[in-house]
Design a protein around this motif. Structure first.
Motif, mmCIF file in Angstrom:
data_model
loop_
_atom_site.group_PDB
_atom_site.id
_atom_site.type_symbol
_atom_site.label_atom_id
_atom_site.label_comp_id
_atom_site.label_asym_id
_atom_site.label_seq_id
_atom_site.Cartn_x
_atom_site.Cartn_y
_atom_site.Cartn_z
ATOM 1 N N LEU A 52 109.637 91.518 -43.616
ATOM 2 C CA LEU A 52 109.836 90.391 -42.706
ATOM 3 C C LEU A 52 111.218 90.486 -42.063
ATOM 4 O O LEU A 52 111.374 90.277 -40.855
ATOM 5 N N LEU A 53 112.214 90.826 -42.881
ATOM 6 C CA LEU A 53 113.581 90.978 -42.344
ATOM 7 C C LEU A 53 113.602 92.069 -41.277
ATOM 8 O O LEU A 53 114.220 91.900 -40.228
ATOM 9 N N GLY A 54 112.895 93.173 -41.549
ATOM 10 C CA GLY A 54 112.835 94.263 -40.570
ATOM 11 C C GLY A 54 112.267 93.797 -39.240
ATOM 12 O O GLY A 54 112.811 94.101 -38.174
ATOM 13 N N LEU A 55 111.205 93.004 -39.319
ATOM 14 C CA LEU A 55 110.586 92.488 -38.095
ATOM 15 C C LEU A 55 111.580 91.603 -37.330
ATOM 16 O O LEU A 55 111.696 91.699 -36.110
ATOM 17 N N HIS A 56 112.321 90.777 -38.076
ATOM 18 C CA HIS A 56 113.252 89.878 -37.405
ATOM 19 C C HIS A 56 114.513 90.601 -36.931
ATOM 20 O O HIS A 56 115.145 90.156 -35.968
ATOM 21 N N VAL A 57 114.875 91.702 -37.590
ATOM 22 C CA VAL A 57 115.960 92.531 -37.069
ATOM 23 C C VAL A 57 115.524 93.113 -35.724
ATOM 24 O O VAL A 57 116.303 93.185 -34.773
ATOM 25 N N PHE A 58 114.245 93.452 -35.641
ATOM 26 C CA PHE A 58 113.712 93.958 -34.373
ATOM 27 C C PHE A 58 113.772 92.876 -33.297
ATOM 28 O O PHE A 58 114.304 93.104 -32.210
ATOM 29 N N PHE A 59 113.252 91.686 -33.602
ATOM 30 C CA PHE A 59 113.310 90.589 -32.627
ATOM 31 C C PHE A 59 114.761 90.289 -32.249
ATOM 32 O O PHE A 59 115.084 90.074 -31.082
ATOM 33 N N GLY A 60 115.639 90.262 -33.259
ATOM 34 C CA GLY A 60 117.057 89.975 -33.021
ATOM 35 C C GLY A 60 117.677 91.026 -32.115
ATOM 36 O O GLY A 60 118.421 90.698 -31.194
ATOM 37 N N GLY A 61 117.362 92.288 -32.376
ATOM 38 C CA GLY A 61 117.902 93.374 -31.558
ATOM 39 C C GLY A 61 117.472 93.239 -30.109
ATOM 40 O O GLY A 61 118.287 93.361 -29.190
ATOM 41 N N LEU A 62 116.200 92.917 -29.930
ATOM 42 C CA LEU A 62 115.667 92.755 -28.571
ATOM 43 C C LEU A 62 116.358 91.590 -27.858
ATOM 44 O O LEU A 62 116.815 91.721 -26.720
ATOM 45 N N ALA A 63 116.456 90.466 -28.557
ATOM 46 C CA ALA A 63 117.074 89.278 -27.959
ATOM 47 C C ALA A 63 118.563 89.526 -27.689
ATOM 48 O O ALA A 63 119.101 89.095 -26.672
ATOM 49 N N PHE A 64 119.202 90.228 -28.592
ATOM 50 C CA PHE A 64 120.634 90.511 -28.443
ATOM 51 C C PHE A 64 120.875 91.447 -27.260
ATOM 52 O O PHE A 64 121.784 91.236 -26.458
ATOM 53 N N LEU A 65 120.028 92.441 -27.140
ATOM 54 C CA LEU A 65 120.136 93.378 -26.012
ATOM 55 C C LEU A 65 120.016 92.626 -24.685
ATOM 56 O O LEU A 65 120.834 92.799 -23.776
ATOM 57 N N CYS A 66 119.009 91.756 -24.590
ATOM 58 C CA CYS A 66 118.827 90.974 -23.364
ATOM 59 C C CYS A 66 120.048 90.096 -23.111
ATOM 60 O O CYS A 66 120.514 89.961 -21.981
ATOM 61 N N SER A 67 120.573 89.507 -24.173
ATOM 62 C CA SER A 67 121.722 88.624 -24.043
ATOM 63 C C SER A 67 122.948 89.391 -23.525
ATOM 64 O O SER A 67 123.756 88.852 -22.777
ATOM 65 N N CYS A 68 123.075 90.656 -23.925
ATOM 66 C CA CYS A 68 124.215 91.463 -23.494
ATOM 67 C C CYS A 68 124.051 91.970 -22.066
ATOM 68 O O CYS A 68 125.028 92.251 -21.385
ATOM 69 N N LEU A 69 122.796 92.102 -21.628
ATOM 70 C CA LEU A 69 122.550 92.716 -20.322
ATOM 71 C C LEU A 69 122.618 91.728 -19.171
ATOM 72 O O LEU A 69 122.947 92.098 -18.054
ATOM 73 N N PHE A 70 122.274 90.460 -19.441
ATOM 74 C CA PHE A 70 122.142 89.520 -18.330
ATOM 75 C C PHE A 70 123.264 88.491 -18.311
ATOM 76 O O PHE A 70 123.816 88.131 -19.345
ATOM 77 N N ASN A 71 123.556 88.028 -17.090
ATOM 78 C CA ASN A 71 124.634 87.071 -16.919
ATOM 79 C C ASN A 71 124.190 85.634 -17.069
ATOM 80 O O ASN A 71 124.997 84.744 -17.229
ATOM 81 N N GLU A 72 122.882 85.425 -16.966
ATOM 82 C CA GLU A 72 122.392 84.057 -17.032
ATOM 83 C C GLU A 72 121.609 83.832 -18.316
ATOM 84 O O GLU A 72 120.748 84.634 -18.679
ATOM 85 N N THR A 73 121.915 82.717 -18.971
ATOM 86 C CA THR A 73 121.227 82.392 -20.216
ATOM 87 C C THR A 73 119.724 82.344 -20.004
ATOM 88 O O THR A 73 118.961 82.866 -20.810
ATOM 89 N N ARG A 74 119.323 81.712 -18.893
ATOM 90 C CA ARG A 74 117.895 81.553 -18.639
ATOM 91 C C ARG A 74 117.174 82.892 -18.555
ATOM 92 O O ARG A 74 116.100 83.079 -19.095
ATOM 93 N N LEU A 75 117.820 83.815 -17.846
ATOM 94 C CA LEU A 75 117.220 85.129 -17.663
ATOM 95 C C LEU A 75 117.150 85.881 -18.997
ATOM 96 O O LEU A 75 116.115 86.442 -19.367
ATOM 97 N N ALA A 76 118.261 85.869 -19.723
ATOM 98 C CA ALA A 76 118.321 86.567 -21.008
ATOM 99 C C ALA A 76 117.280 85.998 -21.969
ATOM 100 O O ALA A 76 116.504 86.742 -22.584
ATOM 101 N N ALA A 77 117.250 84.666 -22.073
ATOM 102 C CA ALA A 77 116.317 84.026 -22.996
ATOM 103 C C ALA A 77 114.888 84.220 -22.517
ATOM 104 O O ALA A 77 113.987 84.497 -23.317
ATOM 105 N N GLY A 78 114.680 84.119 -21.227
ATOM 106 C CA GLY A 78 113.337 84.224 -20.661
ATOM 107 C C GLY A 78 112.717 85.580 -20.908
ATOM 108 O O GLY A 78 111.567 85.677 -21.346
ATOM 109 N N ILE A 79 113.479 86.621 -20.642
ATOM 110 C CA ILE A 79 112.929 87.969 -20.813
ATOM 111 C C ILE A 79 112.689 88.276 -22.288
ATOM 112 O O ILE A 79 111.622 88.779 -22.661
ATOM 113 N N ALA A 80 113.657 87.945 -23.128
ATOM 114 C CA ALA A 80 113.493 88.200 -24.563
ATOM 115 C C ALA A 80 112.306 87.409 -25.115
ATOM 116 O O ALA A 80 111.447 87.957 -25.819
#
Lengths: 295, 265
Positions: free
Chosen positions: B164-192
């Motif tokens: 379960l932790l592995g799965l959430h590390v995956f989700f976290g990594g994806l969300a974190f990557l989006c958060s680092c790439l985009f300037n807008e919270t909405r865009l980062a959160a939306g895509i992730a």
């Protein structure tokens, strides 16, 4: 002599003419340097480069010989920055935020912070979200100065401050300058730059229009008079043959350079109903100072 | 890394963690208390009457043992989606949120490298993920010991939670990557969020019947193989490692991208 702040041929093109183009200037240690220009001239963009938030398309930006992007950490040890648009953590109290910033900057001594807060009468108890624009700006100012850095990068620092606080802030800047600090002060108000800086760059549409001694600019100060005469005939006679005057009905608008004595004496010959004077805006000053060159 | 920043973020987000932990507690203890070997039979009958619905939520087999029962009813959907939502909310705020609001200027106007700042945020997100997964494990273990002493196969259940932790590390990594790439919270959160929800939906669809079985190859959730982990299957463990690998790579990628890019501050 090598400058403490060096900007060499800085170019950053955001498209549609926005950005900065081939901007070069240097600020030596202990100098207060002004950065004048209307909104959108590229003042903030240049500051962002000095803070290492963005990378130049071409050119170099250095502080104390270190690249502002690659060496941002070491550059930040020397710099106090006040952003043009403040955004503080809204859910923290003023005091909480100041302590957070001090800790981030590894500042242990809180005496300077307290002295600054007293000086600007900072509201430390309330949550930042509930503060007025001026209060937030004062918190931002304290953050900038609390680390006692060598270099200050100030982006329109007096916006939102009342005249009393503006005065106190300029006093503080003069003191810091006397202590040998290097200051880069961006503003769209000449008066601010005039009081603190010895030299100033003037930006226009992303380019440096000129770098001048502040003293030289002061001589070119112009005033705009708006006079309303009792009769249209008086207005007509007054405006006739007066250079730089425009008439609309009973109202005459005239730009006066240097001494106003002869202008006022001439006006006194006619029945004047009302008189208004204002200083030239920076935009007008530019046009005057550089003639038609900027067309 | 900055300890000051870490503490500040924890203080700003602990309520979020608490709320999600509370919801997980509610569902977790409820599902554990529902375990009853006899109830399994009636659930199996219900599952027979509407097989698609039960299949979509990964609940086809109620399981004979408590461990299987929990794997199906909690680790098939609820404990996947609940922490995922919390992670998505937190990740968007940690990097893109600061850039969007402009408060990143204050973090960078301090003698820290960008990498130092962004890895601190990554550490906050990972700690949060670890906390929620540990809570899931601790909660179920405690509830099971309390209500059905000795029923839980602790060793395999622990492995399931590592999964379960592995799965959430995956989700976290994806969300974190989006958060680092985009300037807008909405865009980062939306895509992730869009991607994560899509992955969950694909998995649900792939379980409905043989027609859509191939879809399981299109979602990373397949790599979290609950049945395989409970059986201690080495293939399942291998797939789990891939999940961890993807997750941590995306964390690294996000940090590198953030350190190099222009920021609109």
């Amino acid at each position: 002599m090598s400058d403490l702040i060096q900007v060499e041929h800085l170019t950053k093109d955001y498209g549609k003419g926005r950005g900065v183009f081939d901007v070069s200037f240097g600020v030596s240690a202990g100098e207060a340097f002004g950065f004048l220009g209307p909104n959108g001239a590229g003042k903030t963009t240049t500051m962002r480069h000095l803070m290492g938030f963005v990378r130049p398309d071409s050119g170099r930006v250095r502080i104390a010989g270190m690249d502002c992007f690659a060496d941002a950490r070491r550059v930040q040890e020397k710099v106090g920055y006040l952003p043009g648009e403040l955004s503080l953590a809204g859910n923290m109290t003023g005091d909480g935020f100041l302590r957070f910033v001090a800790s981030m900057k590894h500042v242990r001594d809180s005496a300077r912070c307290r002295a600054l807060c007293d000086r600007f009468e900072v509201d430390r108890k309330n949550r930042i979200r509930k503060m007025s624009k001026g209060q937030k700006q004062k918190i931002g100012l304290v953050c900038t100065f609390l680390g006692d850095p060598e270099v200050y990068l100030l982006d329109e620092p007096t916006s939102g401050l009342d005249p009393l606080m503006q005065g106190r802030f300029l006093e503080l800047l003069e003191e810091e300058k006397a202590r040998g600090k290097t200051i880069l002060l961006s503003s769209h108000m000449f008066e601010e730059v005039e009081r603190v800086c010895t030299r100033t760059a003037m930006l226009r549409a992303g380019r440096i229009a000129a770098i001048e001694q502040v003293q030289a600019l002061r001589g070119a100060q112009n005033r705009v008079f708006t006079l309303r005469f009792e009769t249209e005939k008086a207005a007509l006679l007054f405006a006739d043959g007066l250079t730089g005057a425009a008439r609309n009905g009973c109202v005459v608008t005239a730009c006066v350079q240097g001494s106003v004595d002869s202008f006022l004496k001439r006006a006194a010959c006619y029945p004047v109903a009302d008189l208004q004077v204002r200083s030239q805006t920076l935009e007008e000053r530019f046009l005057h100072y550089y003639g038609g060159e900027e067309q | 890394m900055s300890l000051t920043l870490f503490r500040r973020e924890v203080r700003a987000h602990w309520v979020l963690a608490l709320v999600f932990a509370a919801v997980m507690t509610l569902y977790g203890s409820m599902i554990v208390s529902m375990f009853d070997p006899k109830l399994g039979e009636s659930l199996a009958m219900m599952a027979e009457s509407m097989p698609q619905i039960f299949a979509a939520f990964n609940m086809t087999d109620p399981g004979a043992t408590l461990t299987e029962f929990l794997a199906n009813y909690l680790y098939g959907f609820l404990f996947v989606v609940l922490p995922m939502v919390a992670i998505l909310i937190l990740a968007a705020g940690l990097v893109a949120g600061h850039v969007d609001k402009g408060s990143m200027a204050y973090l960078l106007a301090s003698p820290h490298t960008r990498a130092g700042i962004v890895w601190t945020q990554a550490a906050v997100l990972f700690s949060f993920t670890l906390l929620l997964c540990a809570w899931a494990f601790g909660l179920c273990t405690a509830a099971a010991q309390l209500m059905f002493p000795g029923e839980l196969d602790l060793e395999h259940f622990a492995l399931l939670n590592v999964g379960l932790l592995g799965l959430h590390v995956f989700f976290g990594g994806l969300a974190f990557l989006c958060s680092c790439l985009f300037n807008e919270t909405r865009l980062a959160a939306g895509i992730a969020a869009g991607l994560c929800v899509l992955f969950v939906l694909i998995q649900m669809l792939s379980q409905v019947g043989d027609t859509f079985d191939w879809l399981r190859l299109c979602t990373p959730l397949t790599l979290f193989d609950t049945d395989g982990l409970l059986a201690g299957d080495s293939g399942a463990i291998g797939r789990l490692l891939i999940l961890y690998g993807w997750g941590s790579s995306m964390y690294c990628l996000g940090a590198v991208a953030f350190s190099r890019r222009d920021l609109p501050l």
